[in-house]
Design a protein around this motif. Structure first.
Motif, mmCIF file in Angstrom:
data_model
loop_
_atom_site.group_PDB
_atom_site.id
_atom_site.type_symbol
_atom_site.label_atom_id
_atom_site.label_comp_id
_atom_site.label_asym_id
_atom_site.label_seq_id
_atom_site.Cartn_x
_atom_site.Cartn_y
_atom_site.Cartn_z
ATOM 1 N N LYS A 346 0.801 -1.327 -0.106
ATOM 2 C CA LYS A 346 -0.024 -0.230 0.049
ATOM 3 C C LYS A 346 0.783 1.381 0.006
ATOM 4 O O LYS A 346 0.673 2.159 -0.739
ATOM 5 C CB LYS A 346 -0.802 0.061 1.348
ATOM 6 N N SER A 349 2.556 2.027 -3.437
ATOM 7 C CA SER A 349 1.701 2.312 -4.384
ATOM 8 C C SER A 349 1.418 3.932 -4.063
ATOM 9 O O SER A 349 1.380 4.668 -5.243
ATOM 10 C CB SER A 349 0.317 1.781 -4.231
ATOM 11 N N ALA A 350 1.130 4.131 -2.816
ATOM 12 C CA ALA A 350 0.795 5.671 -2.409
ATOM 13 C C ALA A 350 2.200 6.561 -2.983
ATOM 14 O O ALA A 350 1.749 7.782 -3.294
ATOM 15 C CB ALA A 350 0.703 5.853 -1.038
ATOM 16 N N ARG A 352 4.409 6.184 -5.067
ATOM 17 C CA ARG A 352 4.640 5.996 -6.706
ATOM 18 C C ARG A 352 3.598 7.206 -7.135
ATOM 19 O O ARG A 352 3.741 7.686 -8.190
ATOM 20 C CB ARG A 352 4.323 4.923 -7.234
ATOM 21 N N ASP A 353 2.158 7.038 -6.437
ATOM 22 C CA ASP A 353 1.208 8.001 -6.979
ATOM 23 C C ASP A 353 1.579 9.364 -6.988
ATOM 24 O O ASP A 353 1.115 10.241 -7.633
ATOM 25 C CB ASP A 353 -0.015 7.697 -6.229
ATOM 26 N N GLU A 354 2.483 9.759 -6.009
ATOM 27 C CA GLU A 354 2.984 11.297 -5.818
ATOM 28 C C GLU A 354 4.404 11.104 -6.349
ATOM 29 O O GLU A 354 4.955 12.260 -6.253
ATOM 30 C CB GLU A 354 3.242 11.457 -4.376
ATOM 31 N N GLY A 355 4.618 10.107 -7.352
ATOM 32 C CA GLY A 355 5.835 10.483 -8.188
ATOM 33 C C GLY A 355 7.222 10.093 -7.636
ATOM 34 O O GLY A 355 8.302 10.185 -8.159
#
Ligand code: ATP
Ligand code: MG
Length: 439
Positions: A346, A349-350, A352-355
């Motif tokens: 989790k 993923s979070a 990577r969503d922020e780059g």
């Protein structure tokens, strides 16, 4: 088995340790194309053999000796592209691109195939960055094209390349010149190689490009095309030089440059290095005003160049040019146990969503082995999470550069806290390098 595992002769694998260099060169190529207004074109790896016989010229080494030609299951003669210009012209003609605003400016980054004797800087599969411009007869286009190659080398940080320039005239000046060449070579007829004897009638200029030592020795004293230019070609060539002078681009006029492909007219040029041995030509190009028509299009003046990427890499390595370092993992999450692995999934993923560049354990290693791995891949930060950390909803964030550890929340504020800590670590790094500098 041994044959299957070795790559075919003259081909090269690009390993992860090297691919960053390729990416950097490709990025610089795309940047150059963009700032000079060239758009990318991509074409098939193989074409009908006829395209290269007509486009490249059937008296050239490329067509006579170097093409990968085969018959496909439908009985067609197919050739793996030995260069990009003929393919580019075929693409614009098949797709009617010449009816768009001219000049049409295109670039490609592509592999090419030539059956040659492999050696340093000479492969059977190699790669080219090519730029092609269609629809201008003006010398400013030649000078601007050359300026784009020069800009590319500057962006890459390459120095010491010599630009060699020549004009090989138009079909009109070529007639007189061919006569003079034929006369010269006919007298030495007995010493020429067999291929060149064949070229004597069809295209004596090709003899100047022969790689056989005897032929090239004879070619040294052959008449020079630059002495046979008609007024128009002569003026054109002088103007190209004026524009280059105005931009401060240095060059030498080398009357021996004729280029290996048949389609060139007027300006031809090469960028040559003396630091990578015999295969020193990194870039070759010129004007090819007749090619579009030869391949069935309307008469369209055109010009272009191609740069060999492998030779460029050899050159950059010889000059110890700086390649940017590949990006390192910013945060490695090291879970202990199944519950922690779910949490780690989790979290990455979070992140990577922020780059962020984030990784977690994929092989179920113990914590010591995970730390070793994180170190090996150069991770900037590591967070170890186990059952305790999950319960407390906080963990230690380890800065792998300084070795410092600090508490970080595993709750909603995790990414914000990580970002702040990363920023302050970067500031501290800058400060300490400044201190070192002033010591
Ligand atoms: P050379 O005289 O070295 O054979 P060429 O005149 O055949 O070169 P071009 O067809 O003009 O080369 O290709 C442009 C560039 O592509 C060359 O300057 C070189 O950098 C690169 N190149 C050509 N052939 C090869 C090859 N077999 N292996 C690696 N690079 C190559
Ligand atoms: Mg060649």
């Amino acid at each position: 088995m041994a044959v299957m595992l070795s790559a075919p002769r003259g081909t090269q694998d690009v390993l992860p340790s090297q691919s960053g260099k390729w990416q950097f060169i490709e990025e610089c190529a795309r940047k150059t194309a963009t700032v000079f207004g060239f758009k990318e074109v991509r074409f098939p790896t193989f074409e009908h053999t006829e395209l290269f016989c007509r486009g490249v010229g059937d008296t050239t080494d490329v067509v006579q000796k170097e093409m990968y030609t085969f018959e496909d299951k439908g009985g067609r003669s197919i050739t793996l592209r030995p260069e990009g210009t003929a393919s580019t012209v075929r693409t614009i003609l098949s797709n009617g691109l010449l009816s768009e605003a001219l000049p049409l400016k295109l670039y490609y980054l592509t592999s090419c195939f030539r059956y040659e004797k492999p050696q340093a800087g000479r492969l059977r599969e190699f790669h080219q960055f090519g730029m092609e411009c269609f629809g201008s007869a003006e010398p400013i286009a030649d000078a601007q094209l050359i300026a784009s190659a020069s800009y590319f080398f500057k962006v890459l940080g390459i120095s010491g390349l010599k630009l060699e320039l020549n004009s090989i005239g138009c079909p009109e000046c070529r007639k007189k010149y061919h006569e003079a060449l034929k006369k010269y070579f006919e007298e030495k007829n007995e010493s020429l190689c067999e291929t060149c004897i064949g070229r004597l009638e069809k295209n004596p200029m090709r003899i100047l490009d022969c790689k056989s030592p005897v032929c090239s020795e004879i070619a040294k004293d052959a008449p020079k095309v630059i002495d046979y230019l008609c007024d128009e070609c002569d003026t054109h060539f002088k103007k190209v030089q004026q524009y280059l002078d105005a931009m401060g681009i240095e060059y030498t006029v080398n009357p021996n440059i004729v280029r290996g492909l048949d389609y060139y007219t007027k300006t031809v040029f090469e960028f040559v290095s003396s630091s990578i041995g015999a295969q020193g030509t990194v870039c070759g190009g010129g004007r090819y005003d007749g090619l579009v028509e030869t391949l069935g299009g309307a008469k369209t003046c055109a010009l272009g160049y191609a740069i060999g990427i492998e030779r460029l890499i050899l050159l950059m390595q010889a000059q110890e040019a700086a390649f940017p370092e590949s990006k390192k993992c910013e945060i490695y999450i090291a879970p202990m146990g199944e519950k922690a692995s779910v949490k780690a999934c989790k979290m990455v993923s979070a992140l990577r969503d922020e780059g962020f560049f984030a990784e977690c354990d994929l092989v179920g290693r113990g914590i010591k082995a995970q730390m070793k791995y994180a170190n090996k891949i150069g991770a900037e930060f590591v967070v170890v999470i186990g059952d305790n950390e999950i319960e407390e909803n906080s963990a230690n964030l380890k800065d792998m550069n300084s070795g410092e550890e600090s508490k970080i929340s595993l709750g909603d504020s995790f990414i914000k806290e990580f970002y702040d800590k990363k920023l302050s670590a970067a500031c501290n790094n800058v400060l300490s390098s400044l201190e070192n500098l002033t010591k």
